[in-house]
Design a protein around this motif. Structure first.
Motif, PDB file in Angstrom:
ATOM      1  N   GLU A 194       0.901  -1.379  -0.061  1.00 15.09           N
ATOM      2  CA  GLU A 194       0.324   0.326  -0.126  1.00 15.09           C
ATOM      3  C   GLU A 194       0.726   1.437  -0.083  1.00 15.09           C
ATOM      4  OE1 GLU A 194      -3.929   1.563   0.308  1.00 15.09           O
ATOM      5  OE2 GLU A 194      -3.298  -0.140  -1.548  1.00 15.09           O
ATOM      6  N   ALA A 195       2.377   1.104   0.699  1.00 14.65           N
ATOM      7  CA  ALA A 195       3.026   2.293   0.837  1.00 14.65           C
ATOM      8  C   ALA A 195       3.340   3.173  -1.374  1.00 14.65           C
ATOM      9  CB  ALA A 195       4.062   1.537   1.457  1.00 14.65           C
ATOM     10  N   ILE A 196       3.626   1.519  -1.310  1.00 16.78           N
ATOM     11  CA  ILE A 196       4.243   1.891  -3.158  1.00 16.78           C
ATOM     12  C   ILE A 196       2.449   2.362  -3.780  1.00 16.78           C
ATOM     13  CG2 ILE A 196       4.791   1.386  -4.759  1.00 16.78           C
ATOM     14  CD1 ILE A 196       7.139   2.393  -3.132  1.00 16.78           C
ATOM     15  N   ARG A 197       1.729   2.033  -3.833  1.00 19.74           N
ATOM     16  CA  ARG A 197       0.576   2.229  -4.448  1.00 19.74           C
ATOM     17  C   ARG A 197       0.233   3.662  -4.159  1.00 19.74           C
ATOM     18  NH1 ARG A 197      -1.769  -2.810  -1.852  1.00 19.74           N
ATOM     19  NH2 ARG A 197      -0.923  -4.405  -3.409  1.00 19.74           N
ATOM     20  N   ASN A 198      -0.025   4.356  -2.466  1.00 19.22           N
ATOM     21  CA  ASN A 198      -0.509   5.125  -2.371  1.00 19.22           C
ATOM     22  C   ASN A 198      -0.037   6.376  -3.138  1.00 19.22           C
ATOM     23  OD1 ASN A 198      -1.482   4.895   1.019  1.00 19.22           O
ATOM     24  ND2 ASN A 198      -1.912   4.344  -1.327  1.00 19.22           N
ATOM     25  N   ARG A 199       1.388   6.224  -3.078  1.00 19.16           N
ATOM     26  CA  ARG A 199       2.280   7.230  -3.644  1.00 19.16           C
ATOM     27  C   ARG A 199       2.034   7.715  -5.320  1.00 19.16           C
ATOM     28  NH1 ARG A 199       8.808   7.517  -2.175  1.00 19.16           N
ATOM     29  NH2 ARG A 199       8.825   9.428  -3.383  1.00 19.16           N
ATOM     30  N   PHE A 200       1.040   6.294  -5.774  1.00 22.05           N
ATOM     31  CA  PHE A 200       0.589   6.134  -7.037  1.00 22.05           C
ATOM     32  C   PHE A 200      -0.835   7.029  -7.349  1.00 22.05           C
ATOM     33  CE2 PHE A 200       4.341   3.465  -8.141  1.00 22.05           C
ATOM     34  CZ  PHE A 200       5.145   3.976  -8.943  1.00 22.05           C
ATOM     35  N   GLY A 201      -1.535   6.775  -6.019  1.00 18.09           N
ATOM     36  CA  GLY A 201      -2.352   7.836  -6.169  1.00 18.09           C
ATOM     37  C   GLY A 201      -4.049   6.722  -6.550  1.00 18.09           C
ATOM     38  N   PHE A 202      -3.350   5.348  -5.952  1.00 17.58           N
ATOM     39  CA  PHE A 202      -4.611   4.850  -5.463  1.00 17.58           C
ATOM     40  C   PHE A 202      -4.362   3.743  -4.365  1.00 17.58           C
ATOM     41  CE2 PHE A 202      -1.735   2.311  -8.215  1.00 17.58           C
ATOM     42  CZ  PHE A 202      -2.096   0.937  -7.422  1.00 17.58           C
ATOM     43  N   THR A 203      -5.297   3.378  -3.914  1.00 15.20           N
ATOM     44  CA  THR A 203      -5.591   1.978  -3.105  1.00 15.20           C
ATOM     45  C   THR A 203      -6.291   0.760  -3.097  1.00 15.20           C
ATOM     46  OG1 THR A 203      -6.265   1.428  -1.353  1.00 15.20           O
ATOM     47  CG2 THR A 203      -7.538   3.191  -2.176  1.00 15.20           C
ATOM     48  N   ALA A 204      -5.322  -0.780  -2.941  1.00 17.44           N
ATOM     49  CA  ALA A 204      -6.070  -1.373  -3.347  1.00 17.44           C
ATOM     50  C   ALA A 204      -6.644  -2.082  -1.955  1.00 17.44           C
ATOM     51  CB  ALA A 204      -5.441  -2.821  -3.844  1.00 17.44           C
ATOM     52  N   LYS A 205      -7.196  -1.513  -0.951  1.00 16.83           N
ATOM     53  CA  LYS A 205      -7.184  -1.944   0.638  1.00 16.83           C
ATOM     54  C   LYS A 205      -8.814  -2.854   0.306  1.00 16.83           C
ATOM     55  CE  LYS A 205      -5.849   1.362   3.905  1.00 16.83           C
ATOM     56  NZ  LYS A 205      -5.781   2.575   4.607  1.00 16.83           N
ATOM     57  N   ASN A 206      -8.602  -4.097   0.327  1.00 17.43           N
ATOM     58  CA  ASN A 206      -9.730  -5.083   0.291  1.00 17.43           C
ATOM     59  C   ASN A 206      -9.783  -5.366  -0.195  1.00 17.43           C
ATOM     60  OD1 ASN A 206     -10.164  -4.335   2.935  1.00 17.43           O
ATOM     61  ND2 ASN A 206     -11.257  -2.477   3.133  1.00 17.43           N
ATOM     62  N   LYS A 207      -9.019  -5.609  -1.305  1.00 18.53           N
ATOM     63  CA  LYS A 207      -9.035  -6.168  -3.299  1.00 18.53           C
ATOM     64  C   LYS A 207      -9.599  -5.624  -3.819  1.00 18.53           C
ATOM     65  CE  LYS A 207      -7.293 -10.958  -1.080  1.00 18.53           C
ATOM     66  NZ  LYS A 207      -7.892 -11.198  -1.556  1.00 18.53           N
ATOM     67  N   VAL A 208      -9.985  -4.227  -3.615  1.00 15.18           N
ATOM     68  CA  VAL A 208     -10.813  -2.982  -4.489  1.00 15.18           C
ATOM     69  C   VAL A 208     -10.109  -1.854  -5.024  1.00 15.18           C
ATOM     70  CG1 VAL A 208     -12.495  -1.496  -4.513  1.00 15.18           C
ATOM     71  CG2 VAL A 208     -12.839  -3.624  -2.876  1.00 15.18           C
ATOM     72  N   PHE A 209      -9.520  -1.873  -6.599  1.00  9.05           N
ATOM     73  CA  PHE A 209      -9.042  -0.816  -6.374  1.00  9.05           C
ATOM     74  C   PHE A 209      -9.164   0.176  -6.432  1.00  9.05           C
ATOM     75  CE2 PHE A 209      -7.762   2.227  -9.161  1.00  9.05           C
ATOM     76  CZ  PHE A 209      -6.050   2.304 -10.038  1.00  9.05           C
ATOM     77  N   ASP A 210      -9.045   1.500  -5.888  1.00  9.32           N
ATOM     78  CA  ASP A 210      -9.635   2.684  -5.654  1.00  9.32           C
ATOM     79  C   ASP A 210      -8.518   3.676  -5.939  1.00  9.32           C
ATOM     80  OD1 ASP A 210     -12.259   4.265  -5.737  1.00  9.32           O
ATOM     81  OD2 ASP A 210     -12.264   3.555  -3.010  1.00  9.32           O
ATOM     82  N   TYR A 211      -8.946   5.092  -6.284  1.00  8.64           N
ATOM     83  CA  TYR A 211      -7.951   6.276  -6.644  1.00  8.64           C
ATOM     84  C   TYR A 211      -8.171   7.336  -5.228  1.00  8.64           C
ATOM     85  CZ  TYR A 211      -8.258   5.570 -11.735  1.00  8.64           C
ATOM     86  OH  TYR A 211      -8.625   5.617 -13.168  1.00  8.64           O
ATOM     87  N   THR A 212      -7.084   7.545  -5.345  1.00  5.38           N
ATOM     88  CA  THR A 212      -6.754   8.671  -4.019  1.00  5.38           C
ATOM     89  C   THR A 212      -6.353   9.893  -4.424  1.00  5.38           C
ATOM     90  OG1 THR A 212      -4.952   8.179  -3.451  1.00  5.38           O
ATOM     91  CG2 THR A 212      -6.451   6.636  -2.191  1.00  5.38           C
ATOM     92  N   HIS A 213      -6.198  10.001  -6.297  1.00  5.78           N
ATOM     93  CA  HIS A 213      -6.009  11.126  -6.448  1.00  5.78           C
ATOM     94  C   HIS A 213      -6.195  11.249  -7.717  1.00  5.78           C
ATOM     95  CE1 HIS A 213      -2.942  10.629  -3.479  1.00  5.78           C
ATOM     96  NE2 HIS A 213      -2.437  11.964  -3.854  1.00  5.78           N
TER      97      HIS A 213
END
Length: 435
Positions: A194-213
């Protein structure tokens, strides 16, 4: 698969073995094996000498002029220390291995048979499938839950959720997919935390792709990432461990290719569209009673991607987050908290060129690092103020208080005060560890 005779000196014990996660170098990896499994290691070395051989070829992969060991690190370590007992971590172990080598019948081998694989994805598949009994250290030891977690976090395998597939679908829909095939396994490896994903602007918590940016910005970033992988500018060796992953991502940030704070979206849907008008608020329910804190560091995810250089900090962090109760172990917690704060500040200063003097005391180090973090937007004004006050003697949360906890025979720590210390300095510590 091919089998080759390789000299013991050309084999490198894996500093990022999944048994322990990333360590700084081969010497640290050897020391870890004896710190945690000394009896097993001695039993294994004794067995190798008694039999005059090892029974399973280590699994290795070429790396420069040497070969990195992926399975068989314990066997290779024993052979290295039998060949050169002076490499053992302690004088007692040096003597032990010197005595063992004297019992070796015939000439000590210069080379051993190894299974050599060039495809590191195949190596991960092999590692995942190998399960055998321990035989009190003579056979292979199985992975515990943390070791399995290390493997998944490093490799991105067996998560039940394919990040690369999700990204490809979105890039294809936006006509941003490169014409050349993307190495999916490499992309999954880079984005396994998650630490790397968040820097690219998305999350995959609970196995769901979602944009944070902002999705448009994120898609352009992911398109550049996919192009790097598809064109072969980034290969598996470039992102093999966390340190190299961070190096690559930091490089993208330096080029202005990552989303910024200005691109953060507020709504929970991650669509980038304005949030709908809020519904009338229901009558408030009685607030639940706060859960009693059982560890100094709350048991939640902080988004830290641990590297080999941070191994001791990670070990202290995990003791404070999962094992030590401030009410039951206030003295141990107070000392470890002080050590963590100092190591985190020194680590950040070393990695980011913050000028610390040898005679700088803890308060001055924290203040300098706090100024650097604030100037880079990594901590807010409130946290920066806390770092300024940390050097003042009349403050409850201060370096003087921590020093008294360590050195004073009369100044006893309390669980509540330790929690206040953590809550006050947490943002600084986490920012230092994230880099």
């Amino acid at each position: 698969m091919r089998l080759e005779e390789i000299s013991i000196g050309a084999l490198s014990v894996n500093r990022a073995n999944d048994r322990h996660g990333e360590l700084e170098n081969e010497t640290a990896a050897i020391a870890w094996l004896f710190n945690t499994r000394e009896t097993h290691m001695k039993n294994l070395a004794k067995d190798i000498v008694a039999e005059g051989r090892i029974f399973e070829p280590p699994l290795v992969s070429p790396e420069g002029s040497s070969y990195l060991v992926f399975d068989g690190n314990r066997r290779v370590t024993c052979l290295k220390l039998l060949e050169k007992p002076s490499r053992a971590p302690t004088t007692t172990l040096q003597e032990y291995f010197a005595n063992l080598k004297a019992d070796w019948q015939g000439d000590f081998p210069k080379k051993i048979l190894c299974q050599v694989e060039d495809d590191r994805d195949l190596i991960d598949d092999i590692l995942y499938r190998r399960h055998t009994g321990t035989l009190n250290g003579v056979g292979q030891t199985t992975w515990d839950d943390r070791m399995k977690d290390n493997f998944v976090a490093r490799s991105g395998k067996k998560t039940g959720f394919n990040i690369a597939d999700e990204i490809e679908q979105r890039l294809e829909a936006a006509n941003l997919l490169p014409s050349t095939k993307i190495p999916r396994s490499n992309l999954n490896r880079l984005l396994s935390s998650e630490a790397i994903r968040n820097r690219f602007g998305f999350t995959a918590k609970n196995k769901v792709f979602d944009y944070t940016h902002n999705p448009d910005v994120v898609l352009k970033t992911l398109a550049a990432l996919a192009d790097d992988f598809a064109a072969g500018r980034v290969v598996l060796g470039d992102i093999w461990d966390n340190e190299n992953k961070l190096k690559y991502v930091d490089g993208l940030e330096d080029q202005g290719l990552l989303p910024t704070d200005e691109d953060i979206i507020d709504n929970e849907s991650g669509t980038g569209k304005p949030s709908p008008k809020p519904k009338p608020k229901p009558k408030p329910k009685p607030k639940p009673k706060p859960t009693k804190r059982t560890t100094l560091i709350p048991q939640k995810e902080f988004g830290i991607l641990w590297t080999g250089k941070q191994h001791r900090m990670q070990a202290i962090w995990e003791e404070l987050q999962f094992h030590l109760n401030p009410e039951k172990h206030p003295n141990a917690v107070s000392v470890l908290f002080r050590v963590l704060l100092e190591l985190a500040a020194d680590h950040y200063a070393s990695e980011h060129g913050v000028a610390l003097q040898q005679n700088d005391k803890l308060a001055r180090r924290v203040e300098k690092v706090g100024d650097a973090l604030f100037s880079q937007g990594k901590i807010d004004k409130k946290q920066r103020t806390a770092t300024k006050k940390f050097g003042q003697l009349d403050q409850l949360v201060s370096a003087d208080t921590l020093n008294r906890y360590v050195h004073s025979p009369n100044f006893a720590p309390s669980a509540k005060h330790l929690e206040a210390l953590w809550d006050t300095m947490a943002d600084l510590i986490v920012a230092c560890l994230k880099g």
